[in-house]
Write an enzyme that holds these catalytic residues in place. Structure first.
Site, short mmCIF file in Angstrom:
data_model
loop_
_atom_site.label_atom_id
_atom_site.label_comp_id
_atom_site.label_asym_id
_atom_site.label_seq_id
_atom_site.Cartn_x
_atom_site.Cartn_y
_atom_site.Cartn_z
NE ARG A 136 -3.98 -1.99 0.01
CZ ARG A 136 -4.85 -2.13 -0.97
NH1 ARG A 136 -4.74 -1.42 -2.08
NH2 ARG A 136 -5.85 -3.01 -0.85
CB ALA B 206 -11.14 -5.36 0.11
CD GLU C 54 -12.76 -7.15 -6.10
OE1 GLU C 54 -11.59 -7.55 -5.94
OE2 GLU C 54 -13.09 -6.31 -6.96
CD GLU D 11 -8.31 -8.56 -3.74
OE1 GLU D 11 -8.24 -8.75 -2.51
OE2 GLU D 11 -8.36 -7.43 -4.26
CD GLU E 106 -5.81 -6.89 -7.54
OE1 GLU E 106 -5.94 -7.63 -8.54
OE2 GLU E 106 -6.75 -6.25 -7.04
#
Length: 215
Positions: free
Chosen positions: A80, A92, A109, A113, A162
């Site tokens: 992040r 998320a 999602e 993910e 990701e």
């Protein structure tokens, strides 16, 4: 004697309210969010008491607390940039498709993910993650009855942050301890872990259905 106008425990329920906006501007428009600057009239002040309020306009999001049959929580790690950390999070995503039911977005999602599908969905908690500056709404779902989807059946490619995200299963009690120790910081992860730990006490009977309306 207490003032009858003062709220009590039974009054603790958020309600809609909108103070008068006398004008404003939008100084920034971005790919994910915009920034709006409102001029708001204070309801208890003089007619001339106008204050500025900056608002981040956000499409909203969902989070997924995936819990397996061994009471383990699924966490992923993602870089992040704004906070300069690799954070352990729950899957998320943004509410970026108009009209898409939130539980369907959450299912998409979770698959994208983590590679898992869930056979049972419940609404865990609804939150405004940063209500002092943003209109973002987040719904965190509890996903159970999980099945790992074979890689050859997944027709998308992870890119950027990701790509190559580690996935771990953490026992729920250990996940709670990590939140309280300050080892996990992502809001959706922290709130989801603590909420599912509390909901487990009555066998999850207090949870709302996956398609429960947002108030």
């Amino acid at each position: 004697m207490s003032d009858p106008r003062d709220p009590g425990p039974g009054d603790v329920r958020d309600r809609p309210e909108r103070w008068e906006v006398t004008g404003g501007e939008r100084p920034f428009e971005g790919h994910v969010f915009n920034v709006r600057r409102d001029r708001v009239r204070m309801p208890n002040g003089a007619d001339t008491e106008i204050v500025g309020r900056d608002v981040i306009e956000h499409p909203g999001s969902v989070g997924i607390l995936a819990l397996d049959d061994r009471d383990r929580v699924l966490l992923i790690r993602q870089y992040r940039h704004p906070v300069g950390h690799l954070l352990w999070e729950v899957p998320a995503g943004l509410r970026d498709k108009d009209g898409e039911p939130l539980h369907e977005l959450a299912a998409r999602e979770l698959l994208e993910e983590s590679g898992y599908r869930a056979g049972r969905w419940d609404t865990l908690v609804d939150v405004y993650p940063s209500s002092g500056m943003s209109d973002e709404r987040s719904r965190i779902f509890l996903a159970r009855d999980l099945t790992l989807v074979p890689a050859e059946e997944i027709d998308f490619e992870r890119v950027h942050e990701e790509a190559d995200m580690p996935v771990v299963w953490v026992p729920l009690e250990e996940a709670v301890a990590k939140v309280l120790a300050g080892h996990v910081h992502n809001m959706l992860a922290c709130l989801g872990i603590l909420a599912v730990h509390a909901a487990r006490a009555d066998g999850y009977r207090a949870l709302r259905p996956a398609d429960a309306p947002e108030e």
